[in-house]
Design a protein around this motif. Structure first.
Motif, PDB file in Angstrom:
ATOM      1  N   CYS A   1       0.999  -1.260   0.033  1.00  0.00           N
ATOM      2  CA  CYS A   1      -0.042  -0.055   0.040  1.00  0.00           C
ATOM      3  C   CYS A   1       0.722   1.260  -0.091  1.00  0.00           C
ATOM      4  N   ARG A   2       0.755   1.906  -0.870  1.00  0.00           N
ATOM      5  CA  ARG A   2       1.525   3.130  -1.238  1.00  0.00           C
ATOM      6  C   ARG A   2       0.869   4.603  -0.828  1.00  0.00           C
ATOM      7  N   SER A   3      -0.577   4.536  -0.928  1.00  0.00           N
ATOM      8  CA  SER A   3      -1.269   5.793  -0.537  1.00  0.00           C
ATOM      9  C   SER A   3      -2.588   5.506  -0.107  1.00  0.00           C
ATOM     10  N   ILE A   4      -3.351   6.346   0.594  1.00  0.00           N
ATOM     11  CA  ILE A   4      -4.303   6.192   1.565  1.00  0.00           C
ATOM     12  C   ILE A   4      -5.230   7.292   1.398  1.00  0.00           C
ATOM     13  N   ARG A   5      -6.592   7.074   1.113  1.00  0.00           N
ATOM     14  CA  ARG A   5      -7.654   8.183   1.340  1.00  0.00           C
ATOM     15  C   ARG A   5      -8.587   7.946   2.370  1.00  0.00           C
ATOM     16  N   VAL A   6      -8.791   8.896   3.131  1.00  0.00           N
ATOM     17  CA  VAL A   6      -9.853   8.538   4.065  1.00  0.00           C
ATOM     18  C   VAL A   6     -10.979   9.561   4.088  1.00  0.00           C
ATOM     19  N   GLU A   7     -12.161   8.687   3.524  1.00  0.00           N
ATOM     20  CA  GLU A   7     -13.374   9.457   2.803  1.00  0.00           C
ATOM     21  C   GLU A   7     -14.295  10.009   4.015  1.00  0.00           C
ATOM     22  N   SER A   8     -14.215   9.352   5.384  1.00  0.00           N
ATOM     23  CA  SER A   8     -14.964  10.196   6.384  1.00  0.00           C
ATOM     24  C   SER A   8     -14.383   9.247   7.722  1.00  0.00           C
ATOM     25  N   GLY A   9     -14.663  10.064   8.709  1.00  0.00           N
ATOM     26  CA  GLY A   9     -14.389   9.333   9.953  1.00  0.00           C
ATOM     27  C   GLY A   9     -12.711   9.566  10.148  1.00  0.00           C
ATOM     28  N   MET A  10     -12.314   8.950  11.276  1.00  0.00           N
ATOM     29  CA  MET A  10     -10.961   8.970  11.853  1.00  0.00           C
ATOM     30  C   MET A  10     -10.565   7.542  11.896  1.00  0.00           C
ATOM     31  N   PHE A  11      -9.073   7.129  11.515  1.00  0.00           N
ATOM     32  CA  PHE A  11      -8.538   5.937  11.759  1.00  0.00           C
ATOM     33  C   PHE A  11      -7.023   6.029  12.254  1.00  0.00           C
ATOM     34  N   VAL A  12      -6.665   4.962  12.649  1.00  0.00           N
ATOM     35  CA  VAL A  12      -5.224   4.620  13.228  1.00  0.00           C
ATOM     36  C   VAL A  12      -4.529   3.763  12.286  1.00  0.00           C
ATOM     37  N   ILE A  13      -3.624   3.885  11.453  1.00  0.00           N
ATOM     38  CA  ILE A  13      -2.815   2.880  10.805  1.00  0.00           C
ATOM     39  C   ILE A  13      -1.480   2.442  11.545  1.00  0.00           C
ATOM     40  N   TYR A  14      -1.271   1.089  11.451  1.00  0.00           N
ATOM     41  CA  TYR A  14      -0.298   0.475  12.068  1.00  0.00           C
ATOM     42  C   TYR A  14       0.664  -0.276  11.157  1.00  0.00           C
ATOM     43  N   GLU A  15       1.996   0.045  11.528  1.00  0.00           N
ATOM     44  CA  GLU A  15       2.937  -0.721  10.748  1.00  0.00           C
ATOM     45  C   GLU A  15       3.186  -2.286  10.562  1.00  0.00           C
ATOM     46  N   ARG A  16       2.636  -2.832  11.822  1.00  0.00           N
ATOM     47  CA  ARG A  16       2.571  -4.158  11.884  1.00  0.00           C
ATOM     48  C   ARG A  16       1.287  -4.772  12.133  1.00  0.00           C
ATOM     49  N   PRO A  17       1.094  -6.257  11.957  1.00  0.00           N
ATOM     50  CA  PRO A  17      -0.387  -6.544  11.939  1.00  0.00           C
ATOM     51  C   PRO A  17      -0.782  -6.740  13.861  1.00  0.00           C
ATOM     52  N   GLY A  18      -1.991  -6.867  14.068  1.00  0.00           N
ATOM     53  CA  GLY A  18      -2.404  -6.834  15.428  1.00  0.00           C
ATOM     54  C   GLY A  18      -2.235  -5.486  16.295  1.00  0.00           C
ATOM     55  N   PHE A  19      -2.398  -4.184  15.471  1.00  0.00           N
ATOM     56  CA  PHE A  19      -2.369  -3.110  15.846  1.00  0.00           C
ATOM     57  C   PHE A  19      -1.055  -2.785  16.756  1.00  0.00           C
TER      58      PHE A  19
ATOM     59  N   THR B   1       4.723   1.323  14.778  1.00  0.00           N
ATOM     60  CA  THR B   1       4.447   2.366  14.538  1.00  0.00           C
ATOM     61  C   THR B   1       3.108   2.898  14.163  1.00  0.00           C
ATOM     62  N   GLN B   2       2.758   3.721  14.878  1.00  0.00           N
ATOM     63  CA  GLN B   2       1.101   4.117  14.227  1.00  0.00           C
ATOM     64  C   GLN B   2       0.981   5.636  13.854  1.00  0.00           C
ATOM     65  N   TYR B   3       0.027   5.704  13.196  1.00  0.00           N
ATOM     66  CA  TYR B   3      -0.298   7.069  12.523  1.00  0.00           C
ATOM     67  C   TYR B   3      -1.734   7.381  12.519  1.00  0.00           C
ATOM     68  N   PHE B   4      -2.075   8.549  13.155  1.00  0.00           N
ATOM     69  CA  PHE B   4      -3.397   9.176  13.024  1.00  0.00           C
ATOM     70  C   PHE B   4      -3.989   9.508  11.522  1.00  0.00           C
ATOM     71  N   MET B   5      -5.354   9.396  11.301  1.00  0.00           N
ATOM     72  CA  MET B   5      -5.345   9.722   9.858  1.00  0.00           C
ATOM     73  C   MET B   5      -6.970  10.216  10.035  1.00  0.00           C
ATOM     74  N   ARG B   6      -7.192  11.543   9.772  1.00  0.00           N
ATOM     75  CA  ARG B   6      -8.788  11.967   9.636  1.00  0.00           C
ATOM     76  C   ARG B   6      -9.350  12.252   8.050  1.00  0.00           C
ATOM     77  N   ARG B   7     -10.020  12.851   7.619  1.00  0.00           N
ATOM     78  CA  ARG B   7     -10.369  12.707   6.578  1.00  0.00           C
ATOM     79  C   ARG B   7      -9.634  13.408   5.526  1.00  0.00           C
ATOM     80  N   GLY B   8      -9.195  12.978   4.141  1.00  0.00           N
ATOM     81  CA  GLY B   8      -8.136  13.606   3.587  1.00  0.00           C
ATOM     82  C   GLY B   8      -7.345  12.758   2.707  1.00  0.00           C
ATOM     83  N   GLU B   9      -6.442  13.188   1.900  1.00  0.00           N
ATOM     84  CA  GLU B   9      -5.774  12.164   1.060  1.00  0.00           C
ATOM     85  C   GLU B   9      -4.204  12.301   1.434  1.00  0.00           C
ATOM     86  N   TYR B  10      -3.716  10.884   1.334  1.00  0.00           N
ATOM     87  CA  TYR B  10      -2.224  10.885   1.564  1.00  0.00           C
ATOM     88  C   TYR B  10      -1.543  10.088   0.592  1.00  0.00           C
TER      89      TYR B  10
END
Length: 296
Positions: free
Chosen positions: A155-173, A176-185
């Motif tokens: 996965c090289r790019s992400i779009r958050v259509e709505s809401g808020m998410f946290v993504i993690y570099e490894r399985p099982g949450f 490294t983690q990163y907070f994402m709100r609505r927008g384009e990354y």
């Protein structure tokens, strides 16, 4: 239906008339306390569960509707498969649950088209793209996913259509983690400081109640305690401390940052007790700033 205004949103859903259906209800938030599992309709929760208060719920299979009163009466809430750690996660204002039933084929005898009047939590959606700048194949997600390796290799790019998410570099949450709100990354890995692409993600549910967070000087909620109910851009200025070894999130969802003014590595905290900084995936006890995650 009890509306104060006209309808402003609606949601379609995929239903099944054959099942299976399975839901677990709990007497305390975060899946704590007594648990009961159901696979059939329940006309009176109190007859089975010793009380009418349901504070958290795990919908394992099928779609369900919860009602505030017995015999399928009162305000109702539509439940999709997923984890609901607090009654506000399914849109309720209190824990009272009088009855619930499965959502089966609306063409059958269980549901009439005019009777499907359910209250929906806000839609949240994150889209993962194979290539940078939203190219290649993509995968849409609207809930927690503990292992994304099963659905894509990169996965090289992400779009958050709505809401808020946290993504993690490894399985099982984890990792490294990163907070994402609505927008384009369009190239999120550099921004998030990740060495590898996202491997798990967590959806941040809506929260309409208060916020309360307690930070402790020592492990296991011991030592001096500092309580917060609002954002704090600089903990050192406010409390003359920046090292906290444990934490109790009593209400709401929060982000804690290693540096002041909401900078540096950050960590998502859900309601619950964290007896050591390692439990929120911190590499040390330093916290420079804290902010609430309002539903943006």
């Amino acid at each position: 239906m009890g509306y104060n205004d006209t309808i402003r949103s609606c949601r379609t859903f995929s239903y099944t008339s054959e099942g299976p259906y399975r839901m677990r209800i709990y007497e305390r938030p975060n899946f704590q306390g007594q648990m009961m599992e159901f696979s059939e309709d329940c006309e009176s929760v109190q007859d089975h569960f010793r009380s009418r208060d349901v504070y958290s719920c795990n919908v394992l299979e099928g779609y369900w509707t919860l009602y505030e009163h017995p015999s399928y009466r009162g305000r109702q809430y539509f439940m999709r498969p997923g984890e609901y750690r607090k009654f506000s996660d399914w849109g309720a204002t209190c824990a009272t649950t009088g009855s619930f039933r499965r959502v089966t084929d609306i063409r059958g005898s269980c549901w009439k088209p005019h009777s499907l009047k359910v209250m929906f939590p806000p839609l949240r959606q994150i889209i993962f793209y194979e290539d940078r700048k939203f190219g290649g194949q993509h995968y849409e997600c609207m809930s927690d996913c503990a292992d994304l390796r099963a659905v894509f290799e990169r996965c090289r790019s992400i779009r958050v259509e709505s809401g808020m998410f946290v993504i993690y570099e490894r399985p099982g949450f984890t990792g490294t983690q990163y907070f994402m709100r609505r927008g384009e990354y369009s190239d999120y890995m550099g921004t998030a400081g990740m060495s590898h692409c996202v491997r798990s993600c967590r959806m941040i549910p809506a929260h309409s109640g208060g916020y309360k967070l307690r930070l402790y000087e020592h492990f296991d909620m011991d030592g001096e305690m500092m309580e917060l109910t609002d954002n704090c851009p600089n903990l050192m200025d406010r409390f003359r401390a920046s090292n906290f070894n444990s934490c109790d999130v009593m209400d709401g969802h929060w982000l804690v940052y290693e540096q002041a003014n909401y900078r540096g590595r950050h960590y998502y905290l859900r309601p619950g007790q964290y007896r050591s900084f390692s439990e929120w995936s911190g590499s040390n006890s330093r916290i420079g700033s804290v902010r609430r995650l309002a539903d943006l």
